[in-house]
Design a protein around this motif. Structure first.
Motif, mmCIF file in Angstrom:
data_model
loop_
_atom_site.group_PDB
_atom_site.id
_atom_site.type_symbol
_atom_site.label_atom_id
_atom_site.label_comp_id
_atom_site.label_asym_id
_atom_site.label_seq_id
_atom_site.Cartn_x
_atom_site.Cartn_y
_atom_site.Cartn_z
ATOM 1 N N ILE A 63 -8.508 14.602 -1.201
ATOM 2 C CA ILE A 63 -8.250 13.283 -1.772
ATOM 3 C C ILE A 63 -7.237 13.416 -2.906
ATOM 4 C CG2 ILE A 63 -9.275 11.312 -2.967
ATOM 5 C CD1 ILE A 63 -11.967 12.078 -1.674
ATOM 6 N N SER A 65 -4.209 10.913 -5.307
ATOM 7 C CA SER A 65 -4.031 9.529 -5.726
ATOM 8 C C SER A 65 -3.193 8.742 -4.731
ATOM 9 C CB SER A 65 -3.366 9.484 -7.110
ATOM 10 O OG SER A 65 -2.097 10.120 -7.075
ATOM 11 N N ASN A 68 -5.151 10.297 1.506
ATOM 12 C CA ASN A 68 -6.180 11.270 1.867
ATOM 13 C C ASN A 68 -5.641 12.164 2.977
ATOM 14 O OD1 ASN A 68 -8.272 9.875 0.207
ATOM 15 N ND2 ASN A 68 -7.948 8.257 1.708
ATOM 16 N N LEU A 164 -5.730 11.394 -10.540
ATOM 17 C CA LEU A 164 -6.995 10.850 -10.056
ATOM 18 C C LEU A 164 -7.656 9.973 -11.122
ATOM 19 C CD1 LEU A 164 -8.514 14.011 -8.320
ATOM 20 C CD2 LEU A 164 -7.176 12.192 -7.296
ATOM 21 N N HIS A 168 -11.361 7.537 -7.241
ATOM 22 C CA HIS A 168 -11.271 8.687 -6.337
ATOM 23 C C HIS A 168 -12.563 9.508 -6.377
ATOM 24 C CE1 HIS A 168 -6.963 7.813 -7.374
ATOM 25 N NE2 HIS A 168 -6.895 7.835 -6.048
#
Length: 286
Positions: A63, A65, A68, A164, A168
């Motif tokens: 993951i 920002s 994915n 992140l 997240h």
């Protein structure tokens, strides 16, 4: 940042066989590479999820920002070729195209993310991790990552800006909370015939250090002896347990056992201990 470590199933019978025959070196190598990532990310390994009563497994999910990253990791070794959207070993035997598995996981994960209210943007790839893997006629338009491309892929990922936030981490926490652990059967890792080590194992110490001496299989490690017939029958049962959809044929068991050089000997053991179905080249056993 490693956020969920790789787990293994507790399904006793199958897992005992897989722990003996399955090589997790590919997944371990992949994990070692992802742990060195410098970009801000969350790494989730070995997830078993469900949406609309359909289970699907994820080898690794990263993951960031931006998006994915979904990975289907394969530790295939040897020479393969791609033809008509199928993968074959050079020996002409067809294997399951990992791209089909990836597409299924990608679709189901996208639906799950939408249901949870998260960014459904996914970059999905099949990673061939084994340096001794070659795919001839590899199409350029497929999301395959080969061993020689991995360093460049990670370098490119590291250069992407990623910051992140709570959302997240919330996504990671929700996926972990949805990870299926209740049913031992459902925790079985995905595996296929190509990934599983062939050969007769020692019934006592489980090693592959077996040689044949007359009518006996002898283990170099613990010196345990077992009749060849008994060892082959045991190996057939293991084959049937691991691959219930595969037919038991002379050729299949000859390849599975490997230590027995004579196909005639394999055929005789099968004839004497299993029910024969069909004739000539269509013969198989139950």
């Amino acid at each position: 940042m490693l956020y969920k470590a790789r787990t293994k199933s507790k399904e006793l019978l199958i897992m005992e066989l897989l722990n003996t025959r399955m090589d997790y070196e590919g997944e371990v190598l992949f994990d070692a590479l992802t742990e060195k990532l410098q970009c801000e990310c969350i790494i989730l390994n070995d997830l078993l999820l469900n949406i609309n009563n359909t289970n699907f497994q994820i080898d690794s999910l990263i993951i960031t920002s931006e998006k994915n990253y979904l990975f289907e990791v394969k530790n295939y070794e040897g020479d393969y070729y791609h033809e008509s959207d199928m993968l074959f070993k050079i020996t002409k035997s067809e294997i399951i195209n990992p791209l089909h598995q990836l597409n299924r996981s990608n679709y189901l994960l996208r639906q799950l993310l939408l249901n949870l209210g998260f960014n459904p943007q996914i970059d999905a790839s099949v990673v061939f991790i084994n340096p001794n893997f070659t795919l001839y006629q590899a199409p350029l338009n497929k999301p395959f990552i080969f061993p020689t491309q991995l360093d460049q892929y990670w370098d490119k990922l590291n250069t992407k800006p990623s910051k992140l936030n709570r959302k997240h981490k919330k996504l990671a926490d929700q996926l972990i909370s949805l990870h299926i652990t209740e049913s031992p059967y459902q925790q079985l890792p995905s595996y296929d015939y190509e990934q599983v080590r062939k050969g007769i194992t020692c019934v006592q110490c489980k090693s592959f250090s077996i040689y044949i001496e007359g009518r006996k299989c002898v283990c170099k490690e613990c010196r345990h002896e077992e009749l060849v017939t008994a060892a082959v029958i045991r190996s057939v049962k293991e084959f049937k347990l691991l691959f219930p959809d595969h037919r038991i044929t002379t050729n299949a068991i000859h390849e599975w056992c490997q230590m027995v050089p004579s196909k005639k000997r394999i055929r005789r053991i099968l004839n004497n201990n299993f029910n024969q179905v069909g004739v000539r080249q269509w013969t198989y056993y139950e």
